[in-house]
Design a protein around this motif. Sequence first.
Motif, mmCIF file in Angstrom:
data_model
loop_
_atom_site.group_PDB
_atom_site.id
_atom_site.type_symbol
_atom_site.label_atom_id
_atom_site.label_comp_id
_atom_site.label_asym_id
_atom_site.label_seq_id
_atom_site.Cartn_x
_atom_site.Cartn_y
_atom_site.Cartn_z
ATOM 1 N N ARG A 135 0.835 -1.211 0.000
ATOM 2 C CA ARG A 135 0.000 0.000 0.000
ATOM 3 C C ARG A 135 0.866 1.256 0.000
ATOM 4 O O ARG A 135 0.605 2.220 -0.733
ATOM 5 N N ASP A 138 2.436 1.824 -3.422
ATOM 6 C CA ASP A 138 1.424 2.399 -4.315
ATOM 7 C C ASP A 138 1.280 3.900 -4.049
ATOM 8 O O ASP A 138 1.370 4.729 -4.974
ATOM 9 N N ALA A 139 1.119 4.255 -2.783
ATOM 10 C CA ALA A 139 0.934 5.671 -2.432
ATOM 11 C C ALA A 139 2.133 6.515 -2.841
ATOM 12 O O ALA A 139 1.990 7.671 -3.254
ATOM 13 N N GLY A 282 -8.973 8.236 5.298
ATOM 14 C CA GLY A 282 -7.712 8.028 6.006
ATOM 15 C C GLY A 282 -6.970 9.325 6.213
ATOM 16 O O GLY A 282 -7.544 10.405 6.075
ATOM 17 N N VAL A 283 -5.704 9.212 6.523
ATOM 18 C CA VAL A 283 -4.953 10.397 6.893
ATOM 19 C C VAL A 283 -3.926 10.837 5.861
ATOM 20 O O VAL A 283 -3.302 11.860 6.024
ATOM 21 N N GLY A 284 -3.726 10.041 4.832
ATOM 22 C CA GLY A 284 -2.978 10.565 3.691
ATOM 23 C C GLY A 284 -3.985 11.284 2.819
ATOM 24 O O GLY A 284 -5.117 11.522 3.215
ATOM 25 N N GLY A 285 -3.621 11.643 1.623
ATOM 26 C CA GLY A 285 -4.605 12.277 0.742
ATOM 27 C C GLY A 285 -4.134 12.211 -0.672
ATOM 28 O O GLY A 285 -2.972 11.914 -0.923
ATOM 29 N N GLY B 197 -6.163 13.592 5.539
ATOM 30 C CA GLY B 197 -6.330 13.313 4.116
ATOM 31 C C GLY B 197 -7.134 14.374 3.393
ATOM 32 O O GLY B 197 -7.060 14.504 2.166
ATOM 33 N N VAL B 237 -0.333 14.110 3.118
ATOM 34 C CA VAL B 237 0.795 13.442 2.480
ATOM 35 C C VAL B 237 0.392 13.209 1.023
ATOM 36 O O VAL B 237 -0.674 12.654 0.770
ATOM 37 N N PRO B 238 1.200 13.639 0.059
ATOM 38 C CA PRO B 238 0.803 13.429 -1.333
ATOM 39 C C PRO B 238 0.696 11.939 -1.668
ATOM 40 O O PRO B 238 1.507 11.137 -1.201
ATOM 41 N N ILE B 239 -0.336 11.612 -2.450
ATOM 42 C CA ILE B 239 -0.501 10.230 -2.914
ATOM 43 C C ILE B 239 -0.188 10.233 -4.409
ATOM 44 O O ILE B 239 -0.871 10.898 -5.187
ATOM 45 N N HIS B 242 -2.337 5.047 -7.021
ATOM 46 C CA HIS B 242 -3.796 4.937 -6.975
ATOM 47 C C HIS B 242 -4.316 4.609 -5.581
ATOM 48 O O HIS B 242 -5.510 4.379 -5.415
ATOM 49 N N ALA B 243 -3.443 4.524 -4.595
ATOM 50 C CA ALA B 243 -3.899 4.254 -3.237
ATOM 51 C C ALA B 243 -4.839 5.365 -2.799
ATOM 52 O O ALA B 243 -4.674 6.527 -3.180
ATOM 53 N N GLU B 244 -5.847 5.007 -2.004
ATOM 54 C CA GLU B 244 -6.774 6.033 -1.540
ATOM 55 C C GLU B 244 -6.176 6.865 -0.424
ATOM 56 O O GLU B 244 -6.536 8.022 -0.228
ATOM 57 N N SER B 245 -5.295 6.247 0.335
ATOM 58 C CA SER B 245 -4.771 6.912 1.529
ATOM 59 C C SER B 245 -3.618 6.093 2.075
ATOM 60 O O SER B 245 -3.334 4.999 1.604
ATOM 61 N N LEU B 246 -2.957 6.659 3.064
ATOM 62 C CA LEU B 246 -2.030 5.900 3.898
ATOM 63 C C LEU B 246 -2.733 5.630 5.218
ATOM 64 O O LEU B 246 -3.634 6.381 5.601
ATOM 65 N N ASN B 247 -2.324 4.580 5.929
ATOM 66 C CA ASN B 247 -2.928 4.428 7.245
ATOM 67 C C ASN B 247 -2.271 5.412 8.229
ATOM 68 O O ASN B 247 -1.282 6.072 7.907
ATOM 69 N N ALA B 251 1.224 7.548 7.662
ATOM 70 C CA ALA B 251 1.150 8.990 7.403
ATOM 71 C C ALA B 251 1.888 9.759 8.493
ATOM 72 O O ALA B 251 2.643 10.699 8.210
#
Lengths: 287, 287
Positions: A135, A138-139, A282-285, B197, B237-239, B242-247, B251
């Motif tokens: 994950r 990917d991010a 979640g907490v990334g973006g 996020g 945090v920039p993604i 294609h991940a939706e987020s980091l946990n 992050a």
Amino acid sequence: MLTNPRSDRVKAVRALSRRSVRSRSGEFVAEGPQSVREALRHRPDAVRDVYVTPEAADRHPAIVDAARAAGVTVHDTAPEVLAAMVDTESPQGLVAVCRAVDRPLDEVLDGLPERALVLVLTHVRDPGNAGTVIRGADAAGADAVVVSDASVELYNPKVVRSTAGSLWHLPVSVGAPVTEILDGLRARGVALLAADGAGTTLLPEVDLDRSHAWVMGNEAWGLPEPLRAQCEEVVRVPIHGHAESLNLAMAATVCLYASAGARHPDGRGDTPVGTEAGSDVGVGGRG
Amino acid sequence: MLTNPRSDRVKAVRALSRRSVRSRSGEFVAEGPQSVREALRHRPDAVRDVYVTPEAADRHPAIVDAARAAGVTVHDTAPEVLAAMVDTESPQGLVAVCRAVDRPLDEVLDGLPERALVLVLTHVRDPGNAGTVIRGADAAGADAVVVSDASVELYNPKVVRSTAGSLWHLPVSVGAPVTEILDGLRARGVALLAADGAGTTLLPEVDLDRSHAWVMGNEAWGLPEPLRAQCEEVVRVPIHGHAESLNLAMAATVCLYASAGARHPDGRGDTPVGTEAGSDVGVGGRG
């Protein structure tokens, strides 16, 4: 509506909790709305069947529509039948049987872009760690993930779940011996960077402005010495306080994001900002 | 040798698995060699009793010696008695009863250095996440950790275990309302950076070359809007993929290491390289 928890169909799905059956059939199970949605969005060709309870169908109409639009059979399934299909306590009413999505090593390596970022996992044993690191790759915008034969299996349900969908997002190769992986990367001009607490090079000292692969080893003891010796640099994340170490997923994420920072100094990503209705933000973006 | 798993002493230790008992007694339990060793090394004054099986005493003589040198009573304990003391399946033969180590909020904030790095946790529910993030803050060289009253309890055995000893490494305050925490930081000139996020500022855009605090919220839904509004920046945090987020833990670690990078651009840390005989070296390293 499937109502018989003892049917052959249910037993066949249930059997996919065994590695031997997954490996023989080339199929595995994705559980929960996030996994099923991401599978349908990114690899609908690899989804064979979707099983959904009436309640989950009401809650996730877009997933059911996406499955039907992709020509995937959607089975209305009684909750107790779904529960009999998987080990998980709460698959949240949605399960998909998927075809394996890994690709041969050479195909993945030949498909790398000129300035590649690759994650190699070897001797990683914990399913949650492996999935979380995928994950993170990917991010961070990695171009490929390569999992050696000496690692936890990619299609283990706990790995699949902890990738949070990333399994379907980027090219993945599994099952090659680690030396073959490292040779293949080196032959293509990809610098091998071992991440290991015993490393002599600090992360900020490494040149990340080139094709490179992060090679991550076992959670407790890192990379075997012969593998460290095959890498161009053995890199450690600096520890500024009194912590003895970072865990595997944290160290990998810090390394991968250092690479992302070298590729995208302003932080702007490749992914357009999308609306992820109903998703766990979640907490990334998205950036 | 303690041999009676039903003794009052064993029951008293066992009772510390309940939050109400911990909070009334001001005591908690540290399990396993890593936690017990770090407690004795960094806060021997806060260790009351050590319980050790004969096998663990043979395997970890340095821990037993350190306990005796600190004037801590070491109880030889039969394995079945130790097992009766804790919920954990494998405490690896070592348990310590410790006194709470948190300090009043004002004391922690008054002790901050001129250019401080602080971690604030609020609405974090998962013990493993909370502990892992505290470990990350320690590794990144944070000056303090502040846990609000709306978070999982610091002395929950799973939090203690997943801090991997970091609980004893840096000043920690617990139990204050989050608004009081944010006010206290702001009053001392510490910039409040929410990690979320939904943030509009990308991590690489933020000025980290100043006193600042990372404010981390809930795993699933982040920070409540009124708290985001109290922060100077809401940072994501920039993604890149294609991940939706980091946990949360990933992050937080990326944010904290971005701060560490701003303080120590060459990666050199404050911690002298030590010999950590018998410790889990992991994949980060001392720098």
